[in-house]
Design a protein around this motif. Structure first.
Motif, PDB file in Angstrom:
ATOM      1  N   ALA A 234       0.833  -1.207   0.000  1.00 53.05           N
ATOM      2  CA  ALA A 234       0.000   0.000   0.000  1.00 53.05           C
ATOM      3  C   ALA A 234       0.866   1.255   0.000  1.00 53.05           C
ATOM      4  O   ALA A 234       0.551   2.233  -0.692  1.00 53.05           O
ATOM      5  CB  ALA A 234      -0.937  -0.003   1.211  1.00 53.05           C
ATOM      6  N   ALA A 235       1.959   1.253   0.741  1.00 51.51           N
ATOM      7  CA  ALA A 235       2.855   2.416   0.777  1.00 51.51           C
ATOM      8  C   ALA A 235       3.471   2.666  -0.593  1.00 51.51           C
ATOM      9  O   ALA A 235       3.563   3.817  -1.039  1.00 51.51           O
ATOM     10  CB  ALA A 235       3.946   2.212   1.831  1.00 51.51           C
ATOM     11  N   VAL A 236       3.873   1.600  -1.271  1.00 51.45           N
ATOM     12  CA  VAL A 236       4.430   1.747  -2.629  1.00 51.45           C
ATOM     13  C   VAL A 236       3.366   2.289  -3.577  1.00 51.45           C
ATOM     14  O   VAL A 236       3.612   3.217  -4.356  1.00 51.45           O
ATOM     15  CB  VAL A 236       5.012   0.408  -3.134  1.00 51.45           C
ATOM     16  CG1 VAL A 236       5.357   0.480  -4.613  1.00 51.45           C
ATOM     17  CG2 VAL A 236       6.238   0.027  -2.314  1.00 51.45           C
ATOM     18  N   LEU A 237       2.177   1.719  -3.513  1.00 53.63           N
ATOM     19  CA  LEU A 237       1.063   2.196  -4.342  1.00 53.63           C
ATOM     20  C   LEU A 237       0.815   3.677  -4.110  1.00 53.63           C
ATOM     21  O   LEU A 237       0.647   4.460  -5.056  1.00 53.63           O
ATOM     22  CB  LEU A 237      -0.199   1.395  -4.022  1.00 53.63           C
ATOM     23  CG  LEU A 237      -1.497   1.952  -4.597  1.00 53.63           C
ATOM     24  CD1 LEU A 237      -1.644   1.538  -6.049  1.00 53.63           C
ATOM     25  CD2 LEU A 237      -2.681   1.490  -3.787  1.00 53.63           C
ATOM     26  N   LEU A 238       0.808   4.089  -2.857  1.00 59.01           N
ATOM     27  CA  LEU A 238       0.535   5.483  -2.527  1.00 59.01           C
ATOM     28  C   LEU A 238       1.689   6.398  -2.906  1.00 59.01           C
ATOM     29  O   LEU A 238       1.471   7.565  -3.237  1.00 59.01           O
ATOM     30  CB  LEU A 238       0.154   5.606  -1.061  1.00 59.01           C
ATOM     31  CG  LEU A 238      -1.237   5.013  -0.802  1.00 59.01           C
ATOM     32  CD1 LEU A 238      -1.408   4.590   0.642  1.00 59.01           C
ATOM     33  CD2 LEU A 238      -2.313   5.988  -1.230  1.00 59.01           C
TER      34      LEU A 238
ATOM     35  N   SER B 188      -7.794  20.455  -4.569  1.00 60.22           N
ATOM     36  CA  SER B 188      -7.307  20.729  -5.928  1.00 60.22           C
ATOM     37  C   SER B 188      -6.683  19.481  -6.553  1.00 60.22           C
ATOM     38  O   SER B 188      -5.976  19.569  -7.549  1.00 60.22           O
ATOM     39  CB  SER B 188      -6.255  21.840  -5.888  1.00 60.22           C
ATOM     40  OG  SER B 188      -6.787  23.009  -5.330  1.00 60.22           O
ATOM     41  N   GLY B 189      -6.916  18.332  -5.935  1.00 61.07           N
ATOM     42  CA  GLY B 189      -6.322  17.091  -6.438  1.00 61.07           C
ATOM     43  C   GLY B 189      -4.860  16.943  -6.073  1.00 61.07           C
ATOM     44  O   GLY B 189      -4.123  16.198  -6.712  1.00 61.07           O
ATOM     45  N   GLY B 190      -4.436  17.645  -5.027  1.00 57.78           N
ATOM     46  CA  GLY B 190      -3.026  17.635  -4.625  1.00 57.78           C
ATOM     47  C   GLY B 190      -2.631  16.412  -3.813  1.00 57.78           C
ATOM     48  O   GLY B 190      -3.370  15.433  -3.704  1.00 57.78           O
ATOM     49  N   ILE B 191      -1.466  16.498  -3.195  1.00 55.61           N
ATOM     50  CA  ILE B 191      -0.845  15.347  -2.548  1.00 55.61           C
ATOM     51  C   ILE B 191      -1.302  15.097  -1.114  1.00 55.61           C
ATOM     52  O   ILE B 191      -0.940  14.075  -0.525  1.00 55.61           O
ATOM     53  CB  ILE B 191       0.695  15.466  -2.565  1.00 55.61           C
ATOM     54  CG1 ILE B 191       1.152  16.660  -1.731  1.00 55.61           C
ATOM     55  CG2 ILE B 191       1.225  15.515  -3.973  1.00 55.61           C
ATOM     56  CD1 ILE B 191       2.638  16.683  -1.435  1.00 55.61           C
ATOM     57  N   GLU B 192      -2.077  15.999  -0.552  1.00 52.13           N
ATOM     58  CA  GLU B 192      -2.445  15.915   0.860  1.00 52.13           C
ATOM     59  C   GLU B 192      -3.009  14.537   1.249  1.00 52.13           C
ATOM     60  O   GLU B 192      -2.539  13.908   2.196  1.00 52.13           O
ATOM     61  CB  GLU B 192      -3.474  17.010   1.149  1.00 52.13           C
ATOM     62  CG  GLU B 192      -3.976  17.101   2.547  1.00 52.13           C
ATOM     63  CD  GLU B 192      -4.959  18.233   2.700  1.00 52.13           C
ATOM     64  OE1 GLU B 192      -5.071  18.731   3.838  1.00 52.13           O
ATOM     65  OE2 GLU B 192      -5.642  18.631   1.724  1.00 52.13           O
ATOM     66  N   TYR B 193      -3.984  14.058   0.539  1.00 52.56           N
ATOM     67  CA  TYR B 193      -4.664  12.802   0.870  1.00 52.56           C
ATOM     68  C   TYR B 193      -3.764  11.589   0.647  1.00 52.56           C
ATOM     69  O   TYR B 193      -3.586  10.786   1.569  1.00 52.56           O
ATOM     70  CB  TYR B 193      -5.952  12.717   0.047  1.00 52.56           C
ATOM     71  CG  TYR B 193      -6.874  11.592   0.407  1.00 52.56           C
ATOM     72  CD1 TYR B 193      -7.583  11.595   1.606  1.00 52.56           C
ATOM     73  CD2 TYR B 193      -7.068  10.530  -0.467  1.00 52.56           C
ATOM     74  CE1 TYR B 193      -8.444  10.569   1.925  1.00 52.56           C
ATOM     75  CE2 TYR B 193      -7.925   9.501  -0.159  1.00 52.56           C
ATOM     76  CZ  TYR B 193      -8.614   9.526   1.044  1.00 52.56           C
ATOM     77  OH  TYR B 193      -9.470   8.506   1.359  1.00 52.56           O
TER      78      TYR B 193
ATOM     79  N   ALA C  87      -0.091   7.366   2.689  1.00 49.04           N
ATOM     80  CA  ALA C  87       1.230   6.753   2.557  1.00 49.04           C
ATOM     81  C   ALA C  87       1.924   6.708   3.917  1.00 49.04           C
ATOM     82  O   ALA C  87       2.537   5.690   4.280  1.00 49.04           O
ATOM     83  CB  ALA C  87       2.081   7.519   1.544  1.00 49.04           C
ATOM     84  N   LEU C  88       1.830   7.784   4.675  1.00 48.42           N
ATOM     85  CA  LEU C  88       2.458   7.817   6.002  1.00 48.42           C
ATOM     86  C   LEU C  88       1.796   6.836   6.964  1.00 48.42           C
ATOM     87  O   LEU C  88       2.478   6.188   7.770  1.00 48.42           O
ATOM     88  CB  LEU C  88       2.437   9.231   6.570  1.00 48.42           C
ATOM     89  CG  LEU C  88       3.335  10.226   5.824  1.00 48.42           C
ATOM     90  CD1 LEU C  88       3.139  11.634   6.358  1.00 48.42           C
ATOM     91  CD2 LEU C  88       4.785   9.802   5.907  1.00 48.42           C
ATOM     92  N   ILE C  89       0.491   6.692   6.876  1.00 49.50           N
ATOM     93  CA  ILE C  89      -0.203   5.701   7.708  1.00 49.50           C
ATOM     94  C   ILE C  89       0.257   4.299   7.321  1.00 49.50           C
ATOM     95  O   ILE C  89       0.531   3.462   8.188  1.00 49.50           O
ATOM     96  CB  ILE C  89      -1.733   5.847   7.584  1.00 49.50           C
ATOM     97  CG1 ILE C  89      -2.181   7.135   8.280  1.00 49.50           C
ATOM     98  CG2 ILE C  89      -2.459   4.630   8.167  1.00 49.50           C
ATOM     99  CD1 ILE C  89      -3.627   7.509   8.038  1.00 49.50           C
ATOM    100  N   ALA C  90       0.388   4.041   6.024  1.00 50.58           N
ATOM    101  CA  ALA C  90       0.854   2.728   5.569  1.00 50.58           C
ATOM    102  C   ALA C  90       2.271   2.457   6.059  1.00 50.58           C
ATOM    103  O   ALA C  90       2.574   1.348   6.526  1.00 50.58           O
ATOM    104  CB  ALA C  90       0.777   2.642   4.042  1.00 50.58           C
ATOM    105  N   VAL C  91       3.145   3.452   5.989  1.00 45.64           N
ATOM    106  CA  VAL C  91       4.518   3.284   6.482  1.00 45.64           C
ATOM    107  C   VAL C  91       4.511   3.012   7.992  1.00 45.64           C
ATOM    108  O   VAL C  91       5.247   2.153   8.485  1.00 45.64           O
ATOM    109  CB  VAL C  91       5.394   4.507   6.137  1.00 45.64           C
ATOM    110  CG1 VAL C  91       6.714   4.486   6.892  1.00 45.64           C
ATOM    111  CG2 VAL C  91       5.630   4.570   4.632  1.00 45.64           C
TER     112      VAL C  91
END
Length: 156
Positions: free
Chosen positions: A102-106, A122-127, A132-136
């Protein structure tokens, strides 16, 4: 005097003890919620559920719009990780490998969203960054005490 002191200390002590007992549930709550929230995204990609486009539509989008060829393969991989990896994370089964996938996917999703800036509106990286951080974090922690990994004594 002793009764008053005891009465004023007891509720605080009781609350602290209750909070301490509930703390053990905090990590499973995060792990299970994160896993279950990945599942419908995978279902959209794989099966067209929840308003998704299914494998063919998502594959076409991945290939034509995102330039990820072969689109259908990347759509399948993304859907598989989200659906089955999400279930594994929620159950705490093969937790670290599932969370790593999941982290790689994110991380890949982050590259798609970088041009749109930070904010998700705006479709940015926030989400995807948050996920990704939760997966890590789940990779680092593993399944925890309340997981099938622990129950089955798996090293994940």
């Amino acid at each position: 005097m002793t009764d008053t002191t005891t009465a004023s200390v007891t509720p605080t002590t009781d609350r602290a003890a209750a909070v301490e007992r509930l703390q053990t549930l905090s990590y499973p709550l995060v792990r299970i919620t994160a896993g279950l929230l990945l599942v419908p995204h995978g279902a959209q990609k794989l099966f067209g559920w929840f308003g998704g486009y299914g494998l063919a539509g998502t594959g076409q989008f991945f290939g034509e719009t995102l330039g990820m060829e072969p689109g259908i393969l990347f759509a399948f991989l993304a859907g598989f990780v989200e659906f089955f990896g999400g279930l594994a994370i929620a159950l705490g089964l093969f937790t670290r490998p599932a969370a790593l996938a999941a982290a790689v996917l994110l991380a890949v999703a982050l590259t798609v969203h970088v041009p749109n800036g930070l904010f998700w509106t705006s479709g940015g990286i926030e989400y995807p960054l948050m996920w990704a951080l939760i997966a890590v974090a789940i990779v680092l922690r593993g399944g925890g005490a309340y997981s099938l990994d622990a129950r089955l004594r798996l090293p994940f």
